[in-house]
Design a protein around this motif. Sequence first.
Motif, PDB file in Angstrom:
ATOM      1  N   PHE A  22      -2.355   0.702  -4.690  1.00 53.14           N
ATOM      2  CA  PHE A  22      -1.986  -0.294  -4.393  1.00 53.14           C
ATOM      3  C   PHE A  22      -1.432  -1.166  -5.151  1.00 53.14           C
ATOM      4  CE2 PHE A  22      -3.644  -4.849  -3.105  1.00 53.14           C
ATOM      5  CZ  PHE A  22      -2.595  -5.025  -2.037  1.00 53.14           C
ATOM      6  N   VAL A  78      -7.977  -4.270   1.477  1.00 51.61           N
ATOM      7  CA  VAL A  78      -7.608  -2.943   1.089  1.00 51.61           C
ATOM      8  C   VAL A  78      -8.701  -2.048   0.539  1.00 51.61           C
ATOM      9  CG1 VAL A  78      -6.025  -1.595  -0.725  1.00 51.61           C
ATOM     10  CG2 VAL A  78      -5.302  -3.522   0.471  1.00 51.61           C
ATOM     11  N   ILE A  82       0.915  -1.138   0.179  1.00 52.50           N
ATOM     12  CA  ILE A  82      -0.113   0.229   0.023  1.00 52.50           C
ATOM     13  C   ILE A  82       1.005   1.314   0.049  1.00 52.50           C
ATOM     14  CG2 ILE A  82      -1.629   1.210   1.472  1.00 52.50           C
ATOM     15  CD1 ILE A  82      -2.730  -1.281   2.538  1.00 52.50           C
TER      16      ILE A  82
END
Lengths: 238, 476
Positions: free
Chosen positions: A199, A188, A152
């Motif tokens: 990402f 996520v 991330i």
Amino acid sequence: MVGTKEREVIMGAREEILERLRQVKQPLLPPRPVLPPLREFSFSKEELLERLIDELTKQEAIVQRVESAKEVKAKLRSVLEEEGITKVIVSTDEVVKPFDFPGAGREWGISIRPHTDFTDRDQFKKVVFEEVQAGLTGVNFAVAESGTLGIIHDEQEPRLISLAPIAHIALVPTDRVVPTYEVATDEVFKNGQRIPSQFTFITGPSMTADIKATPFKGMHGPRRLIVIIFDSPEEAKG
Amino acid sequence: MKARTEEFNEIAQHEVKNEYARAFLGLLPPIIAMRRVQVMGSFPDPEKALALSQAIRAESVARLPELLEQFEKNAVEAGAKVLWARDGKEARDIIVNLARERGVSFVTKGKSMVTEEIGLNEVMKEAQIEPIETDLGEFIAQQLNRPPFHIVGPAINVPVEEIRDLFMKMGILKEDTTDPVQLGYAARLYLRDKFHHIKLGLTGINMAVAETGTIINVENEGNIRFNKSSPRTQVSIMTPEKVVPDMKDAMHLLRLLCRSCTGQKISAYVTMDTGPKKRGEIDGPEELFIVIVDNGRSIFYQDEKTREVLRCIRCGACLNTCPVYTKIGGYPYGFAYSGPMGQILNPLLLGFDRTADLYHACTLCGTCRSICPAGIDHPALFLYYRFREVEMDARFRPKRRPAKERLFFRIWHMANKKRARWDFSIKLSRVMMKKYEKEGWLSSMGQFFTGWFKERDFPAASRQTFREWWGQRKGR
């Protein structure tokens, strides 16, 4: 910015395109086939780790397995010395931060600078493009199915650290190993959560085979991907 | 890109004799195709995995307007700016203006087929903004001013000596070498400096996720990542059909895309961007523009058959198994898209009058259909195009078939309408065939079927027809 007149044209385009698409009567869709789950879902922790290492190795990543977090520093030092790396940039994500690598680097005589040393974008870019030989990051996920690292990108994890330097060193705690992509993306892109601006899945070093179909690593991104896997503190306790 | 689809036959005849390209085509596509089959085996049920990705693509296309609006809403909420363009010109104007307003003298580009479709590079050059392709193959193809030879390896057929000469001329190669790795590194160094200093990065989009407003790029080299990390402005361009319902679907399609494209489980880099960089991030774009260019798609969305073309995810698997593509390579297709993918798409984009040879250059063997992760029935579409062409369906801008061919089929039609006529015409043609027969083969029939005999022979008629033989058997 786009001028007012152009904006009108563009808005007109939007309506025109959507309107035309909406005119079509939608057919009923047949039900989707049900897929048996990927094999990785039935793997034990050890099997997942084995698959991860196997897939990473297939992609020519260099895998270093150490038992506990305590051994990570020593392993990193030997990796850096072996590779002849003297200048490193490190992210400040929650995997790498507790290790205080900049401090350790001073002891070893290796420059390990956190990106937070730089507040100016151009200055930071100059360092990652021209000065350091490696970028050091943690990972948010390591996906066993294909040996893929999930990272991330945010304030603690600039994008260029794992991309611009010729080597990328990634630290993977074993509790971040997951079986499939969806386990990572579910986490996520969870509903209502702040979705990160980027990402990234990384699988092996940068590569190409565009000339004469000859494959080689390090086309634009890192030529070397070194992955240090260590038992996360909680698991080490148990 | 200037289309040369009208020259399909000429270029194909030339390319079929290109021994260097043929050697590649004989080797590489079969290897990729084989690797694809191998890595499909990592699914517990490969057939079902294929069926699911086909279903996802069918659903994405069926729900297109709704998904597009949902995608736009979520992308805008995340801070992206979404701009719509009816056609290539509008899209080019938008992008050139964005670049102009930011005062850039060059932009770097990740590989994007749609920018080739709309001829963006040419227009940027005219506007004094240098577009630099950064995918190694695209970079070489751009410098040599050639269309892509293969969607995955645009310059894979170019001999190393030619690349060496090019790089020497450009002054980016210091030592005389034909080592592909050294050539690659020379390009790396040259482009690295560009990546360092770019102000505006341009990319295509592999998937746009409606549920989250996320755009996804899939690549091996890292050039797209640079385009999305280094500059302050990112412009990503897509056509409407890139949208998929949610992240779960995107992940399954990702598996199929990479397996079908290069026989990899996954490409080296997959980036998922939701809006521009957030406050506090030191890299990544401060502004993210997503350009959605229609370029005729909402029109061919109206026809139930041609709508199917929008399912394509540009993996290129259909090229690698096509008996035509694997003999002639990508150049004859004359446009951004080659192989069966190009044969279904180029006619809709350019009009049938300019592309008739494309949808006729097919043996209808159906391997493309059998492996297509998007569930496209290419041969059925070719038949549909031929049918619409003969019917002179104005929507597709067809040209009349040659008078000779039309006359032939009118006679054919008459001759086959009644049993007696059929029997008579068979007898007549057998007499004709006997006349031209030589050692069991026909190599010409005088002024008839010259098109056929230009490239092929025809087996001589058998001693008796099937019906005659069958009649005798029954009599026994």
